[in-house]
Design a protein around this motif. Structure first.
Motif, short mmCIF file in Angstrom:
data_model
loop_
_atom_site.label_atom_id
_atom_site.label_comp_id
_atom_site.label_asym_id
_atom_site.label_seq_id
_atom_site.Cartn_x
_atom_site.Cartn_y
_atom_site.Cartn_z
N GLY A 1 0.81 -1.21 0.00
CA GLY A 1 0.00 0.00 0.00
C GLY A 1 0.84 1.25 0.00
O GLY A 1 2.06 1.22 0.17
N ASP A 2 0.17 2.34 -0.14
CA ASP A 2 0.81 3.62 -0.39
C ASP A 2 1.38 4.29 0.86
O ASP A 2 2.38 5.00 0.80
N ARG A 3 0.76 4.08 2.00
CA ARG A 3 1.09 4.83 3.22
C ARG A 3 2.57 4.74 3.60
O ARG A 3 3.18 5.74 3.94
N LEU A 4 3.15 3.55 3.57
CA LEU A 4 4.54 3.37 3.98
C LEU A 4 5.49 3.15 2.80
O LEU A 4 6.69 3.01 2.98
N PHE A 5 4.94 3.12 1.59
CA PHE A 5 5.75 2.90 0.40
C PHE A 5 6.39 4.23 0.00
O PHE A 5 5.94 4.93 -0.91
N ILE A 6 7.43 4.59 0.77
CA ILE A 6 8.16 5.84 0.53
C ILE A 6 9.64 5.51 0.43
O ILE A 6 10.11 4.50 0.97
N GLU A 7 10.37 6.37 -0.26
CA GLU A 7 11.78 6.08 -0.53
C GLU A 7 12.58 5.86 0.74
O GLU A 7 13.39 4.94 0.81
N LYS A 8 12.35 6.67 1.77
CA LYS A 8 13.10 6.54 3.02
C LYS A 8 12.93 5.13 3.61
O LYS A 8 13.90 4.50 4.02
N ASN A 9 11.70 4.64 3.67
CA ASN A 9 11.45 3.30 4.22
C ASN A 9 12.08 2.21 3.36
O ASN A 9 12.70 1.28 3.88
N LEU A 10 11.92 2.32 2.06
CA LEU A 10 12.46 1.30 1.17
C LEU A 10 13.99 1.29 1.22
O LEU A 10 14.61 0.22 1.23
N GLN A 11 14.60 2.45 1.29
CA GLN A 11 16.06 2.56 1.39
C GLN A 11 16.55 1.86 2.66
O GLN A 11 17.48 1.05 2.61
N LYS A 12 15.90 2.16 3.80
CA LYS A 12 16.30 1.54 5.07
C LYS A 12 16.14 0.03 5.02
O LYS A 12 17.00 -0.72 5.49
N LEU A 13 15.01 -0.43 4.48
CA LEU A 13 14.78 -1.87 4.39
C LEU A 13 15.85 -2.54 3.53
O LEU A 13 16.36 -3.60 3.89
N CYS A 14 16.19 -1.93 2.41
CA CYS A 14 17.21 -2.50 1.53
C CYS A 14 18.58 -2.53 2.20
O CYS A 14 19.38 -3.43 1.96
N GLU A 15 18.85 -1.55 3.06
CA GLU A 15 20.14 -1.49 3.75
C GLU A 15 20.21 -2.43 4.95
O GLU A 15 21.27 -2.99 5.24
N GLN A 16 19.10 -2.60 5.66
CA GLN A 16 19.13 -3.29 6.95
C GLN A 16 18.48 -4.68 6.95
O GLN A 16 18.64 -5.42 7.92
N TYR A 17 17.71 -5.01 5.92
CA TYR A 17 17.00 -6.28 5.85
C TYR A 17 17.33 -6.95 4.51
O TYR A 17 17.73 -6.30 3.56
N ASP A 18 17.12 -8.25 4.45
CA ASP A 18 17.14 -8.97 3.19
C ASP A 18 15.77 -8.68 2.57
O ASP A 18 14.75 -9.19 3.06
N THR A 19 15.73 -7.84 1.54
CA THR A 19 14.47 -7.26 1.08
C THR A 19 14.12 -7.63 -0.35
O THR A 19 14.98 -7.61 -1.23
N ARG A 20 12.83 -7.93 -0.53
CA ARG A 20 12.23 -8.09 -1.85
C ARG A 20 11.16 -7.02 -1.98
O ARG A 20 10.28 -6.92 -1.14
N ILE A 21 11.24 -6.24 -3.05
CA ILE A 21 10.19 -5.27 -3.37
C ILE A 21 9.44 -5.84 -4.56
O ILE A 21 10.01 -6.02 -5.64
N ILE A 22 8.20 -6.17 -4.34
CA ILE A 22 7.34 -6.74 -5.38
C ILE A 22 6.53 -5.58 -5.98
O ILE A 22 5.64 -5.03 -5.32
#
Length: 181
Positions: free
Chosen positions: A86-107
């Motif tokens: 969803g849109d509420r948390l789908f922001i660059e800052k969150n995605l950047q942190k997740l990619c840096e700190q978690y094993d992340t898949r963005i679908i």
């Protein structure tokens, strides 16, 4: 820790995909961390958002506009495998942190213009053309970030079978049953 984030413009099937994913679990426990509502699933998976039955708009769209500071605390705690759509948390800052700190898949989900028009009509939403265009611009700007782009997979889900297969793949991956976890 792992994370899966599902993004896309409205009516691409984000909530539908998450609902299929949630059906793969026999139980889910509602949890709340400040303004962050979600469900705790087996394997320490926190699905962020609200998924009441019969709600057209679900997921993070049902959370407070003021959720970000509480989400930052959850994200920084690194105590959960995180999932949201969803849109509420789908922001660059969150995605950047997740990619840096978690094993992340963005679908990233997409659909043809014709399919999107049909889906908007079918769900009888009143999202303006201006709003819909702003979501396209937001996503295009986020995808300029090379780190985020490198974690992004794009899908066009045209059938229930495709959505089911992707939800099962997400389940295997987040549960560590893909040989990678």
């Amino acid at each position: 820790m792992k994370s899966i984030v599902i993004g896309g413009v409205p009516a691409t099937g984000k909530t539908t995909l998450m609902r299929f994913f949630l059906e793969l679990f026999s139980s889910r426990r509602p949890v709340k961390h400040g303004l962050v509502y979600g469900y705790l699933l087996q394997g320490n998976i926190l699905v962020v958002g609200k998924y009441e039955q019969e709600q057209v708009f679900a997921g993070t769209d049902r959370l407070s506009m003021a959720v970000q500071p509480d989400f930052d605390i959850v994200l920084e705690s690194r105590q959960y495998n995180l999932m949201f759509e969803g849109d509420r948390l789908f922001i660059e800052k969150n995605l950047q942190k997740l990619c840096e700190q978690y094993d992340t898949r963005i679908i990233m989900l997409s659909a043809s213009e014709n399919e999107l028009r049909q889906r908007h009509a079918q769900r009888a939403d009143d999202q303006s053309d201006t709003f819909l265009k702003s979501r396209q611009t937001k996503i295009a700007n986020i995808m300029k970030n090379e780190l985020i782009k490198s974690h992004t997979e794009t899908y066009e889900l045209q059938t229930i079978a495709q959505a089911t297969a992707l939800s099962q793949d997400m389940h295997r991956w987040i549960m560590g049953k893909d040989g990678k976890g």
